[in-house]
Design an enzyme around this catalytic site. Structure first.
Site, PDB file in Angstrom:
ATOM      1  N   TYR B  15     -92.097 -38.883  26.355  1.00 37.19           N
ATOM      2  CA  TYR B  15     -92.068 -40.287  25.919  1.00 37.19           C
ATOM      3  C   TYR B  15     -93.211 -40.579  24.954  1.00 37.19           C
ATOM      4  CZ  TYR B  15     -92.377 -45.365  26.083  1.00 37.19           C
ATOM      5  OH  TYR B  15     -92.455 -46.689  25.721  1.00 37.19           O
ATOM      6  N   ASP B  39     -92.292 -55.197  27.766  1.00 38.33           N
ATOM      7  CA  ASP B  39     -93.408 -54.714  26.946  1.00 38.33           C
ATOM      8  C   ASP B  39     -93.787 -55.793  25.936  1.00 38.33           C
ATOM      9  OD1 ASP B  39     -95.198 -53.395  25.311  1.00 38.33           O
ATOM     10  OD2 ASP B  39     -93.966 -51.613  25.076  1.00 38.33           O
TER      11      ASP B  39
END
Lengths: 124, 124
Positions: B15, B39
């Site tokens: 990631y 986020d």
């Protein structure tokens, strides 16, 4: 009004300091009524004040040094990396968990989840 | 059987690498069906694949370098501190969030929550 970033940062700093030198009562006082503690993540969640007090009481007899390494605060919640060094006659054991905390409007901790595993424990 | 610590560590490393050099499609492929992305923490939670793809698509045009700083894995979940440096002609912007992820049994990400605030952005 929810706790400000400054309030939350202050609670985190106090928490980290008290893990080293505070009593279980002082640490438990940072928690709101009904707060939960999961340390480490995946273990049984502590749900009562008595359980939380007992959890921190196990630290009282130890010689510990702590320091806050990095803290991130967002949306009234926090994640922070800190280090706990436990000094014994034979060795110093160092663990640096990442804790995730939520807070109530007064800045009391409503949940704490500690991310660490046995592999993260080192000796210094 | 839930994802092993090694599987989870591998996904985290991939990631972080893909945030620097991957496509939105490659990053989205790390997520399970039904996964959610918040986020930063406190912002609207993304709940569809299209939203998650669009979120990472905004990174595709940028020159970014990333590195994993610290990762903690516990109970099939993870918290990790990593750094994203975004290079522009004028300056390099550095952000080091703490991300918290959960995973399904196959090691696909089921939720991501990124802890960072505007105050955590620095220029290098």
């Amino acid at each position: 009004m929810s706790a400000t970033d400054d309030q939350i940062r202050h609670v985190i700093e106090r928490y980290v300091a008290l893990v080293a030198t505070g009593t279980a009562a002082e640490i438990t006082a940072l928690y709101a009524e009904g707060a939960t503690v999961e340390d480490p993540v995946g273990s049984d969640v502590l749900t009562t004040r008595e359980q939380i007090h007992a959890f921190y009481a196990t630290l009282e007899g130890l010689e510990q040094r702590t320091r806050l390494i990095e803290a991130r605060i967002a949306g009234g919640q926090a994640a922070f990396l800190f280090e706990v060094a436990t000094v014994t006659p034979d060795a110093t054991f160092v663990l640096a968990p990442i804790d995730v905390m939520t807070f109530d409007d007064a800045g009391l901790i409503t949940s704490m989840r500690a991310f660490w595993g046995p592999a993260d424990m080192t000796t210094a």
